[in-house]
Scaffold this motif. Sequence first.
Motif, PDB file in Angstrom:
ATOM      1  N   THR A   2     -19.412  -4.888   6.127  1.00  0.00           N
ATOM      2  CA  THR A   2     -19.873  -3.941   5.119  1.00  0.00           C
ATOM      3  C   THR A   2     -20.748  -4.663   4.092  1.00  0.00           C
ATOM      4  OG1 THR A   2     -18.326  -3.985   3.232  1.00  0.00           O
ATOM      5  CG2 THR A   2     -17.548  -2.931   5.264  1.00  0.00           C
ATOM      6  N   MET A   3     -21.628  -3.921   3.466  1.00  0.00           N
ATOM      7  CA  MET A   3     -22.549  -4.543   2.519  1.00  0.00           C
ATOM      8  C   MET A   3     -21.811  -4.998   1.268  1.00  0.00           C
ATOM      9  SD  MET A   3     -25.592  -5.326   3.044  1.00  0.00           S
ATOM     10  CE  MET A   3     -26.504  -6.472   2.002  1.00  0.00           C
ATOM     11  N   TRP A  56       0.824  -1.220   0.000  1.00  0.00           N
ATOM     12  CA  TRP A  56       0.000   0.000   0.000  1.00  0.00           C
ATOM     13  C   TRP A  56       0.852   1.261   0.000  1.00  0.00           C
ATOM     14  CZ3 TRP A  56      -4.239  -1.746  -1.632  1.00  0.00           C
ATOM     15  CH2 TRP A  56      -4.829  -2.899  -1.120  1.00  0.00           C
ATOM     16  N   TYR A  84     -24.620   1.773  -1.039  1.00  0.00           N
ATOM     17  CA  TYR A  84     -23.620   1.838   0.038  1.00  0.00           C
ATOM     18  C   TYR A  84     -24.004   2.813   1.138  1.00  0.00           C
ATOM     19  CZ  TYR A  84     -22.431   5.604  -3.168  1.00  0.00           C
ATOM     20  OH  TYR A  84     -22.515   6.689  -4.000  1.00  0.00           O
ATOM     21  N   GLY A  92      -9.062  -8.261   1.620  1.00  0.00           N
ATOM     22  CA  GLY A  92      -9.266  -6.816   1.746  1.00  0.00           C
ATOM     23  C   GLY A  92     -10.683  -6.427   2.104  1.00  0.00           C
ATOM     24  N   LEU A  93     -11.614  -7.395   2.017  1.00  0.00           N
ATOM     25  CA  LEU A  93     -13.020  -7.085   2.307  1.00  0.00           C
ATOM     26  C   LEU A  93     -13.462  -7.563   3.690  1.00  0.00           C
ATOM     27  CD1 LEU A  93     -14.730  -7.675  -1.163  1.00  0.00           C
ATOM     28  CD2 LEU A  93     -13.792  -5.575  -0.201  1.00  0.00           C
ATOM     29  N   ARG A  94     -12.608  -8.291   4.383  1.00  0.00           N
ATOM     30  CA  ARG A  94     -12.868  -8.685   5.769  1.00  0.00           C
ATOM     31  C   ARG A  94     -14.186  -9.430   5.950  1.00  0.00           C
ATOM     32  NH1 ARG A  94      -9.720  -9.828   6.924  1.00  0.00           N
ATOM     33  NH2 ARG A  94      -9.565  -9.522   9.166  1.00  0.00           N
ATOM     34  N   PRO A 118      -6.194  -5.285   4.142  1.00  0.00           N
ATOM     35  CA  PRO A 118      -6.195  -3.812   4.055  1.00  0.00           C
ATOM     36  C   PRO A 118      -4.963  -3.192   4.713  1.00  0.00           C
ATOM     37  CG  PRO A 118      -7.888  -4.609   5.595  1.00  0.00           C
ATOM     38  CD  PRO A 118      -7.320  -5.812   4.918  1.00  0.00           C
ATOM     39  N   SER A 137      -9.805 -15.348  -1.675  1.00  0.00           N
ATOM     40  CA  SER A 137      -9.084 -14.163  -2.178  1.00  0.00           C
ATOM     41  C   SER A 137      -9.766 -12.833  -1.867  1.00  0.00           C
ATOM     42  CB  SER A 137      -8.891 -14.281  -3.704  1.00  0.00           C
ATOM     43  OG  SER A 137      -8.272 -15.506  -4.050  1.00  0.00           O
ATOM     44  N   LEU A 185     -20.442   1.132   4.306  1.00  0.00           N
ATOM     45  CA  LEU A 185     -19.021   0.781   4.214  1.00  0.00           C
ATOM     46  C   LEU A 185     -18.308   0.802   5.568  1.00  0.00           C
ATOM     47  CD1 LEU A 185     -17.977   2.533   0.886  1.00  0.00           C
ATOM     48  CD2 LEU A 185     -18.773   0.205   1.256  1.00  0.00           C
ATOM     49  N   ARG A 186     -18.990   1.251   6.597  1.00  0.00           N
ATOM     50  CA  ARG A 186     -18.460   1.173   7.968  1.00  0.00           C
ATOM     51  C   ARG A 186     -17.108   1.859   8.128  1.00  0.00           C
ATOM     52  NH1 ARG A 186     -21.294   1.792  10.021  1.00  0.00           N
ATOM     53  NH2 ARG A 186     -21.050   0.748  12.007  1.00  0.00           N
ATOM     54  N   GLU A 230     -16.424  -9.344  -8.903  1.00  0.00           N
ATOM     55  CA  GLU A 230     -16.181  -7.920  -9.193  1.00  0.00           C
ATOM     56  C   GLU A 230     -17.441  -7.266  -9.748  1.00  0.00           C
ATOM     57  OE1 GLU A 230     -12.616  -7.539 -11.558  1.00  0.00           O
ATOM     58  OE2 GLU A 230     -11.414  -8.631 -10.088  1.00  0.00           O
ATOM     59  N   ILE A 262     -19.496  -3.957  -8.338  1.00  0.00           N
ATOM     60  CA  ILE A 262     -19.652  -2.758  -9.167  1.00  0.00           C
ATOM     61  C   ILE A 262     -21.130  -2.405  -9.349  1.00  0.00           C
ATOM     62  CG2 ILE A 262     -19.290  -1.850 -11.522  1.00  0.00           C
ATOM     63  CD1 ILE A 262     -16.556  -3.438 -11.422  1.00  0.00           C
ATOM     64  N   PHE A 275     -10.604   0.458  -7.976  1.00  0.00           N
ATOM     65  CA  PHE A 275      -9.917  -0.412  -7.014  1.00  0.00           C
ATOM     66  C   PHE A 275     -10.291  -1.877  -7.255  1.00  0.00           C
ATOM     67  CE2 PHE A 275      -9.886  -2.673  -2.948  1.00  0.00           C
ATOM     68  CZ  PHE A 275      -8.612  -2.416  -2.490  1.00  0.00           C
ATOM     69  N   VAL A 276     -11.576  -2.108  -7.428  1.00  0.00           N
ATOM     70  CA  VAL A 276     -12.066  -3.479  -7.648  1.00  0.00           C
ATOM     71  C   VAL A 276     -11.519  -4.024  -8.964  1.00  0.00           C
ATOM     72  CG1 VAL A 276     -14.145  -4.854  -8.100  1.00  0.00           C
ATOM     73  CG2 VAL A 276     -14.121  -3.201  -6.224  1.00  0.00           C
ATOM     74  N   LEU A 309      -7.350  -5.430  -6.271  1.00  0.00           N
ATOM     75  CA  LEU A 309      -6.580  -5.186  -5.050  1.00  0.00           C
ATOM     76  C   LEU A 309      -7.306  -5.624  -3.773  1.00  0.00           C
ATOM     77  CD1 LEU A 309      -5.071  -1.703  -6.004  1.00  0.00           C
ATOM     78  CD2 LEU A 309      -3.848  -3.871  -5.856  1.00  0.00           C
ATOM     79  N   TYR A 310      -8.526  -6.116  -3.926  1.00  0.00           N
ATOM     80  CA  TYR A 310      -9.321  -6.560  -2.764  1.00  0.00           C
ATOM     81  C   TYR A 310      -8.756  -7.827  -2.131  1.00  0.00           C
ATOM     82  CZ  TYR A 310     -11.199  -9.126  -6.741  1.00  0.00           C
ATOM     83  OH  TYR A 310     -11.311  -9.881  -7.872  1.00  0.00           O
ATOM     84  N   ILE A 315     -13.879   3.398  -6.021  1.00  0.00           N
ATOM     85  CA  ILE A 315     -14.177   2.019  -5.588  1.00  0.00           C
ATOM     86  C   ILE A 315     -14.096   1.080  -6.795  1.00  0.00           C
ATOM     87  CG2 ILE A 315     -15.906   0.446  -4.624  1.00  0.00           C
ATOM     88  CD1 ILE A 315     -17.080   2.798  -3.066  1.00  0.00           C
ATOM     89  N   ILE A 316     -14.739   1.487  -7.888  1.00  0.00           N
ATOM     90  CA  ILE A 316     -14.787   0.626  -9.076  1.00  0.00           C
ATOM     91  C   ILE A 316     -13.380   0.397  -9.631  1.00  0.00           C
ATOM     92  CG2 ILE A 316     -15.604   0.534 -11.479  1.00  0.00           C
ATOM     93  CD1 ILE A 316     -18.226   1.903 -10.363  1.00  0.00           C
ATOM     94  N   THR A 330     -12.100  -2.329   5.844  1.00  0.00           N
ATOM     95  CA  THR A 330     -11.861  -2.882   4.511  1.00  0.00           C
ATOM     96  C   THR A 330     -11.170  -1.835   3.640  1.00  0.00           C
ATOM     97  OG1 THR A 330     -13.749  -2.276   3.088  1.00  0.00           O
ATOM     98  CG2 THR A 330     -14.150  -3.970   4.754  1.00  0.00           C
ATOM     99  N   MET A 331     -10.444  -2.304   2.664  1.00  0.00           N
ATOM    100  CA  MET A 331      -9.698  -1.385   1.805  1.00  0.00           C
ATOM    101  C   MET A 331     -10.652  -0.572   0.934  1.00  0.00           C
ATOM    102  SD  MET A 331      -6.594  -0.685   1.981  1.00  0.00           S
ATOM    103  CE  MET A 331      -5.851   0.744   1.202  1.00  0.00           C
ATOM    104  N   VAL A 332     -11.757  -1.168   0.519  1.00  0.00           N
ATOM    105  CA  VAL A 332     -12.774  -0.420  -0.231  1.00  0.00           C
ATOM    106  C   VAL A 332     -13.248   0.769   0.602  1.00  0.00           C
ATOM    107  CG1 VAL A 332     -15.173  -0.515  -1.044  1.00  0.00           C
ATOM    108  CG2 VAL A 332     -13.568  -2.332  -1.694  1.00  0.00           C
ATOM    109  N   SER A 333     -13.482   0.527   1.882  1.00  0.00           N
ATOM    110  CA  SER A 333     -13.964   1.590   2.770  1.00  0.00           C
ATOM    111  C   SER A 333     -12.916   2.681   2.941  1.00  0.00           C
ATOM    112  CB  SER A 333     -14.321   0.995   4.134  1.00  0.00           C
ATOM    113  OG  SER A 333     -15.159  -0.127   3.981  1.00  0.00           O
TER     114      SER A 333
END
Lengths: 371, 371
Positions: A255-256, A22, A56, A229-231, B60, A226, B230-231, A44, A48, B50-51, B55-56, B47-48, B255-258
């Motif tokens: 997270t959703m 990172w 979100y 990163g989304l936990r 994170p 895999s 996204l918390r 993915e 998206i 990143f996905v 990288l997800y 976000i899009i 999360t990395m998205v968040s």
Amino acid sequence: MIEMNVNVRSIEPYKLVSQDIWRGKQNIIKADWNEEFFRNKKVEKVIINFVKKGLYSYYPDVEAKELRETLSEFHSIPINNISVFNGSDEALDVICRTFLNQGDKVVIRNPEYTNFYVFVQSMGAVLLKHFQKNPFVLSKNDFLEYLEREKPKMVYLSNPNNPTGILYPKEFLKSLIENFKSTLFVIDEAYVHFAYEKIEDMDFFLKLSINTSNLIVVRTFSKLFSLAGLRIGYIVSNEDIIKALNLIKKPKNVTMVSQIAAREAIRHWDFYNDKKIEILKAKNYFCNKAAALYFVKRVYNSNSNFVCVEVKEEIDIHKTIEFLKKEGVYVRDRSYIPQLDRIFRVTITGFEQVEQILNKFYKLENRVLNK
Amino acid sequence: MIEMNVNVRSIEPYKLVSQDIWRGKQNIIKADWNEEFFRNKKVEKVIINFVKKGLYSYYPDVEAKELRETLSEFHSIPINNISVFNGSDEALDVICRTFLNQGDKVVIRNPEYTNFYVFVQSMGAVLLKHFQKNPFVLSKNDFLEYLEREKPKMVYLSNPNNPTGILYPKEFLKSLIENFKSTLFVIDEAYVHFAYEKIEDMDFFLKLSINTSNLIVVRTFSKLFSLAGLRIGYIVSNEDIIKALNLIKKPKNVTMVSQIAAREAIRHWDFYNDKKIEILKAKNYFCNKAAALYFVKRVYNSNSNFVCVEVKEEIDIHKTIEFLKKEGVYVRDRSYIPQLDRIFRVTITGFEQVEQILNKFYKLENRVLNK
């Protein structure tokens, strides 16, 4: 400063890995945290689409209903035996908070996943590390005797074990669970998909937990699936335990985006299963090649997606790890863990990655031999 | 079952809102959980991207470095005074775990954000609810005397308060923090953006916390920033407190998205600030219109993005809420909270939404008048 909680103030923080990925270094070979990197385009796509609908902004589904329904179907178990967490770390933490009191004994067999220790310490429980002669070979009698002597409140074990990669034999573990009814067994199956061919075998303890009073099985989407990163992690257990954990679990925890990604991933089991077969082949290839090197004393093949590499007595383990890092190969130093003095751990993600790592091993080998 | 933790087993679970939004009812007017719904295309784009880069799969950034850097710049405070959490709920929980011991006194002024109570109870601390004559009017002397009598370990207050919407005067609160040096003040500023026009005013306590030994400020991206799903929450405090909280905080928590979404959001402050102005106008309009209705006894305008509506003595509050729900308007029942007997809370998200809610109010009004 304001006086701290008596247990928290003496916690030893979990040692983290490098965050270079990172920090602009996205070309490194990340073999240090046992992540896998299979991109599933369908996963993915659902993320998206979700984002493009603007969903979100709502708090996440506090029941994770659709994800739990999908997991229920996948495992053929009732939905009420499943609870979803912000990674399996949160699951382990909530388990400790729900069932441990000050002074309770928690047994682990050394070595174990060290992040768990923090959760035990935060409750003022006593972490008992059971050392065996050889960490890579389970001595059943020794373990049984230790449990009989200590009669712990909880036993935590990763199965396959991280970092040794060994597997606890099913019948042995089952007999422990049956014989120590007052001990809560927490089986962390983060790597279970790599250990067995058939889902029935993978799900043995998961199914057993439904009607067992003292067993919790923990799973994660961070390894084969895999999605680190989304936990997303989940646990399976009997309904009473699930209800107990829900008292302290934060309902808005996952997270959703993570919920819908995990649901989509589990729907494509065959995709991940195929990838797994590839990893296992690459791992065996890696073990054979690495074991033939001079600087390597021994390679411990595993039931998982990683292997432990032991360097010879004359080799400086820290310099070895540092050399690999400079070459862009990030492995995990395990040498500060008792009994693993000269060992580092390597995550295997496929043939291409293994070739890249081996190339750096050969470079290191030349240096060692020419010295 | 395995014996539970002595504190956790007596926890009263936090009452959740309807999950109909995730059960196929995406056309409802969700005015029950104080979320905002501003879609920022730039946030969606990061976000899009990143996905699409896959990288997800990596864990994170455990330091949330880039997000903290952006927050540091936005608030003009050092990065080491900021810590990021999986929603402000996790922040509040970690604060309680780090600083509360069995039997410690925690003061809240009734009513408060009830989810916080769970975190206090889980530590075996004693939650002291301070009741004042009128929950919608702060009696400073009364509060001061209560603190002097109880000398609590911690005071928690949402400011603006949820659900009353009242604001604690700056100088009064500052004097409390200065006079009760052994008391940790936790100020939950989830709604602070709605209370002030200028950032300097919003950030008053946040800046104060940097060099104060007993103050923690909690923020969230779930309200004005419209990222509840996204918390992401964060806290600001002095460095010693940040270090203490990091002992028990789970490093892989957000999360990395968040992280990347929150970073992008904060970069577009003007966008959200404009939206806020719109909300406040819509809120005032709503208050005026609703207050004129027969079934409404009183509308409590607020310093936030919600208002409390009190129904007349002769009106059944539960039937009222049920009627609105059937009409697709979801509001939050607050009537089970002491002193809020006939009150429900309505989140305001804009003029269009206010018109839709008022239409249902008029429908209800006709029913009441024609009975």
